[in-house]
Every structure is written in C-alpha cells, then in structure tokens.
Scaffold this motif. Sequence first.
Motif, mmCIF file in Angstrom:
data_model
loop_
_atom_site.group_PDB
_atom_site.id
_atom_site.type_symbol
_atom_site.label_atom_id
_atom_site.label_comp_id
_atom_site.label_asym_id
_atom_site.label_seq_id
_atom_site.Cartn_x
_atom_site.Cartn_y
_atom_site.Cartn_z
ATOM 1 N N ALA A 1 0.828 -1.204 0.000
ATOM 2 C CA ALA A 1 0.000 0.000 0.000
ATOM 3 C C ALA A 1 0.864 1.256 0.000
ATOM 4 O O ALA A 1 0.555 2.238 -0.690
ATOM 5 N N ARG A 2 1.933 1.230 0.762
ATOM 6 C CA ARG A 2 2.850 2.373 0.812
ATOM 7 C C ARG A 2 3.491 2.610 -0.555
ATOM 8 O O ARG A 2 3.557 3.744 -1.046
ATOM 9 N N ARG B 1 2.347 1.670 -3.482
ATOM 10 C CA ARG B 1 1.311 2.119 -4.427
ATOM 11 C C ARG B 1 1.047 3.616 -4.251
ATOM 12 O O ARG B 1 0.869 4.342 -5.240
ATOM 13 N N GLN B 2 1.023 4.064 -3.010
ATOM 14 C CA GLN B 2 0.784 5.478 -2.733
ATOM 15 C C GLN B 2 1.884 6.352 -3.330
ATOM 16 O O GLN B 2 1.607 7.369 -3.977
ATOM 17 N N ARG C 1 1.993 9.093 -6.935
ATOM 18 C CA ARG C 1 2.390 10.506 -6.898
ATOM 19 C C ARG C 1 3.566 10.819 -7.819
ATOM 20 O O ARG C 1 3.933 11.986 -7.970
#
Length: 269
Positions: A160-161, A163-164, A168
């Motif tokens: 998840a980190r 992907r975040q 960006r």
Amino acid sequence: MQLWTRVMAALLLTAGLVTTARADETAMQIRQHAGEHRLLVLGEYHGTRETPLLVRQLVDDYSRDGTPVVLALELPRSEDAALAAYLASEGDADAMTALRSGRYWSVIGDRHDGRRSHDMLELIEAVRALRVQGRAVQVIGYDLVVSTRGNQVRDDAMAARLRQVYARMPGNARMLVLTGNVHAMRQRPADAPPDMQLRPLATTLADLDLYSVRLDARKGSIWGCLPDTCKSLPLRDRPGRELRVSTEPGRQYDLWVWMPELSVGRLLK
C-alpha cells in the motif's frame, strides 16, 4: 610502510573496479529486459556487499538522462524524515551520525537480518551524491515499524505504501524497490504450507507497470537468520547459470539474474 600502504590501496582499488564492472554488467542485463517498465521490484538476499553496488549502478543508469528515480528501501517509513535530511545535507560525519541515530539502525550484536550495513549506508550516500550532480533521485522507506515481523499484514502495508508513492510520481519517473526475494514474487511461494496465507507485495502490485527481478549468484555467501542465530551462510555453487526470462502466467519472477558471486556485507553491530 608507505610502499605497503600504496600497494594495499592499489589492490583495494582493483577489487573495487572488478566489483563495479560486475555490477554494471548485471545492471545492463536488467535494464535490457525490463525495458520501459516503470516499477522494478528487485528481490535480494539481505546483507550482501554486491547488491547495494548493483542498485547504485541502476539508480545512476536510469537517472542519467534526467529521468526521476525513486529508490524504495525495505526500512521503516518512519526513517523518511532522516533520509530526506541526509540527502539534503553535505554528507559529512555529523549528517551520517544523525541518519544512524534512528531506532532502525541501532542493533545489538548480530541479531538482525542483514539490512543494516555500511554498504546500505553507502548506497544512500551515493544517491545523495547524484542529487548534488542535479539528478532527480530520492530514497524512501516502505516498511512498518522495526518490531513488526514478516506476515500478511506487513506485506499488504508495504504494498500500500509503494502504491501510494507510485501514484504521486511524475509520468516519466521510475521506482526501484529493493526487497527480500519472497516479497518480490509475483505468485505465492510454491513451497509455502497449504494453510499459509501469503500474498507477496509484488502480487498485490501486479496491476501496475511492474517488472520483478530475482537477484541471485552462482556462488558465495549471504547473511541469514536461523531459529537460534543469524550468521554467514554459504550459497550452493551453481556454475554456468545464465539469466532466465519468463512470461508464463504462473511465473514468480519476470527475470532471474545470476551475479558471479555474493559475499556478506559490512554489517552494523
């Protein structure tokens, strides 16, 4: 004494040039087969001297034409502020001391999995030096807190980190993720127990422009943890192994590269 010092310096320089040449060759293989993929997941054995040199070469190669590069290391995201401060510093002793003052880098004896080493610190310094040259490069952490052990919650959180951060990035940027070789698998490990729930982080990110690379070696030694101790472990000699490309739906990696040799890095103690 001066002559001996000069001889030793020459020997160390020669060894360094050989190691760099090997890293350049392997990096070229990875770049050739990864093509335009923007998310490279590099599955390593933790605690080697050669892998940080290889990653350093890849960051250099990919950023040379102005491409922004994000290097994601398997260390706690809580270290991001310290990483950013070091990258913005002059790289002096005080800056390195500040970087190493975090809980992550504080270890006792050999009871760690090899990710904390002088070689990894030198990789971070190499990225800082590239920034001084004007390269658009950065380093982030994507792991959970130090005390979190390997489990599905951890893999999902790390994915998840990543992907975040990926979401960006500029459209022309690349992300290089250095992680343990199980985390880099596109599929659940074939030898995992039937009742074991495990979705490696690369599996969770497969919908992105992902290319998974297994970093292996024909011989050498690595740092590994057994139930009662962590120590240097020999690799089984596998002479003649060449790179392996796979496009099968059930593949674990897109590419498997074999470096000439791995050796235990200069671990922090």
